[in-house]
Design an enzyme around this catalytic site. Sequence first.
Site, PDB file in Angstrom:
ATOM      1  N   MET A  27      22.730  61.718  42.134  1.00 57.06           N
ATOM      2  CA  MET A  27      23.546  60.674  41.503  1.00 57.06           C
ATOM      3  C   MET A  27      24.686  61.301  40.709  1.00 57.06           C
ATOM      4  SD  MET A  27      21.003  57.572  40.624  1.00 57.06           S
ATOM      5  CE  MET A  27      20.285  58.241  39.135  1.00 57.06           C
ATOM      6  N   GLY A  28      24.923  62.593  40.934  1.00 60.63           N
ATOM      7  CA  GLY A  28      26.054  63.244  40.273  1.00 60.63           C
ATOM      8  C   GLY A  28      25.741  63.687  38.860  1.00 60.63           C
ATOM      9  N   ALA A  29      26.808  63.980  38.082  1.00 61.71           N
ATOM     10  CA  ALA A  29      26.669  64.641  36.777  1.00 61.71           C
ATOM     11  C   ALA A  29      25.823  65.900  36.993  1.00 61.71           C
ATOM     12  CB  ALA A  29      26.068  63.721  35.722  1.00 61.71           C
ATOM     13  N   HIS A  31      24.022  69.366  37.296  1.00 59.44           N
ATOM     14  CA  HIS A  31      23.662  70.461  36.382  1.00 59.44           C
ATOM     15  C   HIS A  31      22.993  71.549  37.220  1.00 59.44           C
ATOM     16  CE1 HIS A  31      19.711  68.737  36.796  1.00 59.44           C
ATOM     17  NE2 HIS A  31      20.110  67.596  36.255  1.00 59.44           N
ATOM     18  N   HIS A  34      20.494  70.521  39.988  1.00 53.98           N
ATOM     19  CA  HIS A  34      21.077  70.091  41.266  1.00 53.98           C
ATOM     20  C   HIS A  34      21.618  71.292  42.049  1.00 53.98           C
ATOM     21  CE1 HIS A  34      21.873  66.388  38.678  1.00 53.98           C
ATOM     22  NE2 HIS A  34      21.172  65.883  39.668  1.00 53.98           N
ATOM     23  N   SER A 185      18.518  67.336  32.969  1.00 52.64           N
ATOM     24  CA  SER A 185      18.683  65.966  33.451  1.00 52.64           C
ATOM     25  C   SER A 185      20.109  65.525  33.159  1.00 52.64           C
ATOM     26  CB  SER A 185      17.712  65.038  32.713  1.00 52.64           C
ATOM     27  OG  SER A 185      18.115  63.696  32.883  1.00 52.64           O
ATOM     28  N   ARG A 187      20.874  62.827  32.172  1.00 53.64           N
ATOM     29  CA  ARG A 187      20.846  61.954  30.994  1.00 53.64           C
ATOM     30  C   ARG A 187      20.865  62.752  29.686  1.00 53.64           C
ATOM     31  NH1 ARG A 187      17.695  59.193  34.887  1.00 53.64           N
ATOM     32  NH2 ARG A 187      18.391  57.050  35.216  1.00 53.64           N
TER      33      ARG A 187
HETATM   34  P1  AMP Z   1      19.407  62.751  40.262  1.00 49.90           P
HETATM   35  O1  AMP Z   1      20.861  63.076  40.344  1.00 49.90           O
HETATM   36  O2  AMP Z   1      18.853  62.758  38.889  1.00 49.90           O
HETATM   37  O3  AMP Z   1      19.028  61.542  41.080  1.00 49.90           O
HETATM   38  O4  AMP Z   1      18.656  63.968  40.967  1.00 49.90           O
HETATM   39  C1  AMP Z   1      19.008  64.392  42.259  1.00 49.90           C
HETATM   40  C2  AMP Z   1      17.999  65.407  42.721  1.00 49.90           C
HETATM   41  O5  AMP Z   1      17.994  66.507  41.818  1.00 49.90           O
HETATM   42  C3  AMP Z   1      16.566  64.849  42.739  1.00 49.90           C
HETATM   43  O6  AMP Z   1      15.883  65.367  43.874  1.00 49.90           O
HETATM   44  C4  AMP Z   1      15.984  65.390  41.466  1.00 49.90           C
HETATM   45  O7  AMP Z   1      14.580  65.537  41.499  1.00 49.90           O
HETATM   46  C5  AMP Z   1      16.676  66.746  41.375  1.00 49.90           C
HETATM   47  N1  AMP Z   1      16.682  67.241  40.007  1.00 49.90           N
HETATM   48  C6  AMP Z   1      17.136  66.588  38.897  1.00 49.90           C
HETATM   49  N2  AMP Z   1      16.923  67.341  37.800  1.00 49.90           N
HETATM   50  C7  AMP Z   1      16.321  68.492  38.230  1.00 49.90           C
HETATM   51  C8  AMP Z   1      15.842  69.665  37.567  1.00 49.90           C
HETATM   52  N3  AMP Z   1      15.934  69.818  36.249  1.00 49.90           N
HETATM   53  N4  AMP Z   1      15.284  70.634  38.328  1.00 49.90           N
HETATM   54  C9  AMP Z   1      15.182  70.497  39.680  1.00 49.90           C
HETATM   55  N5  AMP Z   1      15.613  69.407  40.356  1.00 49.90           N
HETATM   56  C10 AMP Z   1      16.176  68.422  39.636  1.00 49.90           C
END
Ligand code: AMP
Length: 283
Positions: A27-29, A31, A34, A185, A187
Site C-alpha cells: 500500500m506504499g509508504a 520502508h 517492503h 510499519s 503507520r
Molecule cells: P502494506 O504496505 O502494509 O500492506 O504491506 C505490504 C507488504 O509488506 C505485506 O506483505 C506486509 O506483510 C509487508 N510488510 C509490512 N511491514 C513489514 C515489515 N516490518 N517486515 C516485513 N514485511 C513487512
Amino acid sequence: MIVVADTAGLLEKIDAVPRPLCLVPTMGALHEGHLSLIRAARETVGPQGTVAVSIFVNPIQFDRKEDLEKYPRPLEKDLAASEQAGADLVFTPDASQMYAADHSIVISENRLSNFLCGASRPGHFSGVCTVVMKLFLLFRAQSAVFGKKDFQQLAIIRRMVRDLNVPIDIIGHATIREADGLAMSSRNVRLSPEQRADAPIIRRSLVAARDLLSLGERQAEPILAAARFHLEKSPLLKIDYLSLVDAETLEPIAIIRRPALLATACFYGSVRLIDHVELMQCY
Ligand code: AMP
C-alpha cells in the site's frame, strides 16, 4: 523501471516482460520491510526475471474511514525506493482503475478471518483477498512475497491460493524491525514522538511473555497475563486484542501443545499497530 497507473496499460505491458515474475503487493509508504520483500522477489526470479511492485491503498480493506484518509501516500519517494531496491515494474492504480463503480463480487474467507484482526476489523480480509486475487490475475505472477508481520494475512492468502487452486507460489518473509524492536510499519510515521518512543513496549511485552515458555509454562492464561501486565505499563496505548492462538488454525487455545502465536493489536490514539511472537519450542 516501468511505471504504469492504469489497468489497460498494465495488461498491455505485462505480456512483454520476462518471466518468471514475482509480485510484491503493497500500500506504499515504503520502508525497509517492503524493500527487503522486493529484494527477496529479485532473489526468487533471478537477474533475468521480473520484479513487480503494486502500490495501492485499497479502500475496501479499510474498516475505519480515518485510517484510509490518513494513510501516507509519498508516491515519488516510493518509486525511487522501489527502483533502488531492484523493481522492474511498479503498478500505481487509483481506486477507479481497480474497482468498477458498481463492482459486486468479493472473495470471502470464513474461518481464519474469525480471529485476531479479522474479529476486530469486519470485512478487512475480504477486502484483502479480493484485491490480492485481482493483482494475481492482472500480473499472472508466478510467485508473490508477503511479510510475516501480517501473519494472519499471509495465512489467509495461503488458504485462498490452496482453496481456489491459484497457480502461484506464496513466499513468506521475516518481519523487519527498527533497532529498538518496533516492527516497521507505514503507520509508524503517524505516531507522535512520545508514542514512537513508547511503542517498542509492544515487542518487549510479547517477548517477556514468550520467555515464560522456556521456564516450562504451557498454559495460555499466565502467558497472556504476563503480556497484558507489561502492555498495561504504558499509559499511552490501548489494547485492541491480545490473543494466544494456534499458529495454523488461528483459534484461541488454552494450552500450548503445537506451534502457537501470541499476537496483539494496540492503538496509539487512532494509529493501530500489530505485532506477534511465535511460540515454537517443544511441547
Ligand atoms: P502494506 O504496505 O502494509 O500492506 O504491506 C505490504 C507488504 O509488506 C505485506 O506483505 C506486509 O506483510 C509487508 N510488510 C509490512 N511491514 C513489514 C515489515 N516490518 N517486515 C516485513 N514485511 C513487512
